[in-house]
Design an enzyme around this catalytic site. Structure first.
Site, PDB file in Angstrom:
ATOM      1  N   SER A   1       0.794  -1.240   0.000  1.00 37.30           N
ATOM      2  CA  SER A   1       0.000   0.000   0.000  1.00 37.30           C
ATOM      3  C   SER A   1       0.818   1.277   0.000  1.00 37.30           C
ATOM      4  O   SER A   1       0.257   2.354  -0.193  1.00 37.30           O
ATOM      5  CB  SER A   1      -0.932   0.027   1.210  1.00 37.30           C
TER       6      SER A   1
ATOM      7  N   LYS B   1       0.349   3.383  -2.924  1.00 39.86           N
ATOM      8  CA  LYS B   1      -0.829   4.249  -3.098  1.00 39.86           C
ATOM      9  C   LYS B   1      -0.445   5.732  -3.060  1.00 39.86           C
ATOM     10  O   LYS B   1      -1.159   6.575  -3.588  1.00 39.86           O
ATOM     11  CB  LYS B   1      -1.880   3.929  -2.019  1.00 39.86           C
TER      12      LYS B   1
ATOM     13  N   TYR C   1      -3.537  -2.380 -10.300  1.00 39.79           N
ATOM     14  CA  TYR C   1      -3.461  -2.255  -8.831  1.00 39.79           C
ATOM     15  C   TYR C   1      -2.560  -3.337  -8.211  1.00 39.79           C
ATOM     16  O   TYR C   1      -1.715  -3.039  -7.361  1.00 39.79           O
ATOM     17  CB  TYR C   1      -4.878  -2.321  -8.252  1.00 39.79           C
TER      18      TYR C   1
HETATM   19  N1  GLU Z   1      -2.216  -5.343  -1.953  1.00 42.47           N
HETATM   20  C1  GLU Z   1      -2.812  -5.219  -0.655  1.00 42.47           C
HETATM   21  C2  GLU Z   1      -4.304  -5.408  -0.756  1.00 42.47           C
HETATM   22  O1  GLU Z   1      -4.892  -4.865  -1.633  1.00 42.47           O
HETATM   23  C3  GLU Z   1      -2.468  -3.889  -0.109  1.00 42.47           C
HETATM   24  C4  GLU Z   1      -2.949  -3.695   1.301  1.00 42.47           C
HETATM   25  C5  GLU Z   1      -1.953  -3.001   2.174  1.00 42.47           C
HETATM   26  O2  GLU Z   1      -0.763  -2.951   1.923  1.00 42.47           O
HETATM   27  O3  GLU Z   1      -2.401  -2.487   3.172  1.00 42.47           O
HETATM   28  O4  GLU Z   1      -4.922  -6.102   0.000  1.00 42.47           O
END
Ligand code: GLU
Length: 304
Positions: free
Chosen positions: A63, A66, A188
């Protein structure tokens, strides 16, 4: 400030700290990472940098990506992105579907999964080859052309990505997704799979500490205003339903990922990345949070 001496104290103090928790098993590739990895790297804006432990080993940034995609969406999607994603803390887990129904498919913020899926949708609409563009951006701000997607991690997440598949389809049914769900999920899962070390992450995040300019070359890659706003969202939304706790304990904007990484920024001073794979029940690295709490306590400096 003798940052190396402070990092040495943190390493020693936390050597036998048992954070409890577990590595994420919902992405099988991540469950294979040894739980005892621990590293930290700090970059000052003048390029001086300090580190310990496994700071040079690459892990899945998950994440943390992001923040990069939001920076690109702000650049290419303009203000209209805020019609499709809000900037409020969610108070809910990162992969929650609950709020979406009540709030007409508008995710609370760009750092929960639903929000980042909308950001992915925007980038797919705005950019010709978004996967390549994102990787080039991350390589540029890290000054490292060797950074790659980890195809194994991306595939592993796709095979078990039921929640994200549900989120994107649910938002599509509510009219907040333009592109094909599979294209969005592919982008994603790849953004989450990017493999970087604490050293590379700390260097990349200098742009948020340095009014949008890269380390050393001082190239402006995002506006100072964007850096300010993204830091504000990191402060309030960077740790899912534990954003208040991180803010209370550490006092810096930051972002975590389920790969066990956390990046934090002290605007005008430094950016820092820490890695320890065991996650607490909110999905954040407990030892990583502790290390950053020690950093701001021992330096006596935070943004507050
Ligand atoms: N790829 C993970 C998901 O979508 C990212 C979540 C995270 O790092 O908090 O569940």
């Amino acid at each position: 400030m003798d940052y190396q001496a402070i990092l040495n104290v943190i390493e020693k103090e936390l050597e036998h700290f048992d954070p409890g928790g577990k590595v994420p098993d919902y992405i099988p590739e991540l469950a294979k990472i040894p739980a005892d990895k621990f590293g930290m790297h700090l970059y000052c804006l003048d390029g001086k940098n300090f580190s310990f432990g496994d700071h040079d080993e690459r892990f899945s940034i998950q994440s943390i990506s992001k923040v990069f995609t939001l920076a690109l969406a702000k650049k290419h999607g303009g203000k209209k992105i805020w019609k499709r994603v809000d900037v409020e803390p969610s108070g809910d887990p990162f992969n929650s579907l609950l709020q979406l129904e009540k709030e007409n498919g508008i995710p609370r913020n760009p750092f929960i999964n639903a929000g980042s899926l909308v950001i992915a949708d925007i980038l797919i609409s705005e950019l010709e080859n978004p996967k390549e563009y994102l990787l080039d951006f991350v390589r540029e701000i890290s000054d490292d052309p060797t950074i790659e997607y980890d195809e194994k991690v991306a595939a592993s997440e796709y095979q078990h990505g039921y929640r994200n598949i549900a989120l994107v389809n649910y938002m599509k049914s509510l009219g907040n997704i333009e592109n094909d769900a599979d294209d969005i999920l592919d982008f994603y899962f790849h953004q989450c799979s990017i493999a970087m070390s604490c050293c590379q992450l700390a260097k990349a995040f200098v742009i948020f500490a340095n009014e949008g300019k890269t380390l050393i070359t001082n190239k402006k890659v995002i506006g100072a205003n964007s850096a300010k706003r993204i830091n504000a969202i990191m402060q309030t939304c960077g740790f899912y339903d534990e954003a208040g706790e991180f803010s209370f304990r550490v006092g810096l904007p930051g972002k975590s990922g389920v790969g066990g990484g956390i990046v934090a920024v002290h605007p005008g001073q430094y950016s820092v990345a820490v890695w320890s794979p065991l996650l607490n029940e909110k999905g954040n690295s407990e030892k990583g949070m502790k290390a950053l709490e020690e950093l701001t306590s021992l330096t006596g400096l935070s943004i507050f």
